[in-house]
Design an enzyme around this catalytic site. Structure first.
Site, PDB file in Angstrom:
ATOM      1  CG  ASP A  70      -2.178  -0.830   1.001  1.00 51.38           C
ATOM      2  OD1 ASP A  70      -2.363  -1.334  -0.122  1.00 51.38           O
ATOM      3  OD2 ASP A  70      -2.962  -0.980   1.945  1.00 51.38           O
ATOM      4  CG  ASP A 141      -3.071   8.724   7.990  1.00 52.50           C
ATOM      5  OD1 ASP A 141      -1.914   9.014   7.618  1.00 52.50           O
ATOM      6  OD2 ASP A 141      -3.369   7.621   8.464  1.00 52.50           O
ATOM      7  CE1 TYR A 183      -2.066   6.031  15.526  1.00 52.28           C
ATOM      8  CE2 TYR A 183      -0.828   7.686  14.313  1.00 52.28           C
ATOM      9  CZ  TYR A 183      -1.126   7.031  15.494  1.00 52.28           C
ATOM     10  OH  TYR A 183      -0.465   7.378  16.646  1.00 52.28           O
TER      11      TYR A 183
END
Length: 315
Positions: A70, A141, A183
């Site tokens: 990823d 993020d 996360y």
């Protein structure tokens, strides 16, 4: 129509066999096709692949294959934000939520690509700015975390220039719907539907102020401003260091729609596998312990299928 195919490689994992499969497929296509790699990967690609400077790569490719996990896929997507082209992920990593194809599946996937048998998923990203940061793009993020082991991250939350409260925590995560399974999820935040286009702000180990995740709309602009009592703050974008904040610094994040195009060969199958992978994260077992639950004969059969019978399975 793809005239120039770009390769983005994991920095350390061996991807030679996948590169060989790609070169074999392009040679069998019977039409001229440039295969490009970046200058940083020059020593890892064989003859027949054209190496171009980093700054030219995004402008010259019509499609990209990311060979890694990823993280490699996200890196490829960030490279192409200003000029999105289709990206196919080949999983040389571990879990992999974004990547769809395993190395043994690559030849069949390339055949389907050549025949136009695929769909495109559009992905948005966070466009990140700040006084101390160059603008960055995060598909997962943006994380504000304390640089050392002492103190806490203390920041004020502003949404569309209106102050909503503050956080005092070990870290604060601003995540997209795609990144909500990373996360944010580990910190107890909600999983967002990809179709929601929402943003979620989640504190990690909150001590004061806002103690729960806040879900915001796709059009909202988030600002996190450092408070005077904050510890030194390090900023990561998609797990990559992006800079630090001073006591008067601030980070802004707003959603940029349609920032990447991801190739899907079977969207339903990929979604189903992702749900299984996500459920495995909640099991109190390590990967090796999960394998112990599989009967030996099935483990051997799966190993031979993955390796093509080239070597012997381990006990």
């Amino acid at each position: 129509m793809v005239n120039a195919l770009g390769l983005v490689l994991h920095p350390t994992k061996p991807v030679d066999r996948s590169i060989e499969a790609i070169l074999a497929a392009t040679a069998a296509a019977g039409k001229p096709l440039r295969v490009l790699a970046r200058e940083s990967d020059r020593r890892r690609v064989p003859p027949g692949i054209e190496v171009v400077p980093e700054e030219r790569f995004p402008a010259e490719v019509d499609g990209v294959i990311a060979l890694g996990g990823d993280g490699t896929m996200l890196g490829a997507m960030r490279l192409l934000v200003d000029r999105p082209v289709p990206v196919l992920g080949v999983n040389h990593g571990n879990l992999g939520f974004l990547v769809e194809v395993s190395p043994p599946e690559l030849p069949a996937a390339l055949s389907r690509l050549a025949g136009g048998d695929f769909t495109i998923e559009q992905y948005g990203c966070l466009e990140v700015g700040g006084l101390e940061l160059a603008t960055r793009y995060g598909f997962n993020d943006v994380v504000l975390a304390r640089e050392g082991r002492t103190g806490a991250v203390s920041v004020d939350l502003w949404v569309n220039d209106v102050q909503y409260g503050y956080y005092r925590a070990d870290a604060v995560v601003v995540a997209t719907a795609t990144g909500s399974t990373a996360y944010n999820y580990a910190a107890g935040g909600p999983i967002l539907s990809p179709s929601s286009g929402a943003i979620v702000v989640t504190p990690v180990a909150p001590m004061a102020g806002i103690g729960r995740a806040v879900v915001l709309g796709a059009g909202d602009r988030v600002t996190l401003a450092t408070a005077p009592d904050s510890a030194a703050i390090a900023v990561d974008v998609d797990g990559t260091p992006a800079g630090a904040l001073t006591h008067e610094g601030r980070v802004t994040a707003a959603l940029r729609a349609d920032a990447a195009q991801v190739v899907r060969l079977s969207a339903d199958a990929h979604a189903s596998r992702s749900r299984v992978k996500l459920s495995l994260l909640d099991l109190p077992l390590r990967p090796g312990q999960l394998l112990d639950l599989i009967p030996p004969e099935l483990r051997q059969r799966a190993h031979l299928a993955m390796t093509g019978g080239d070597d012997q399975p381990t006990a």
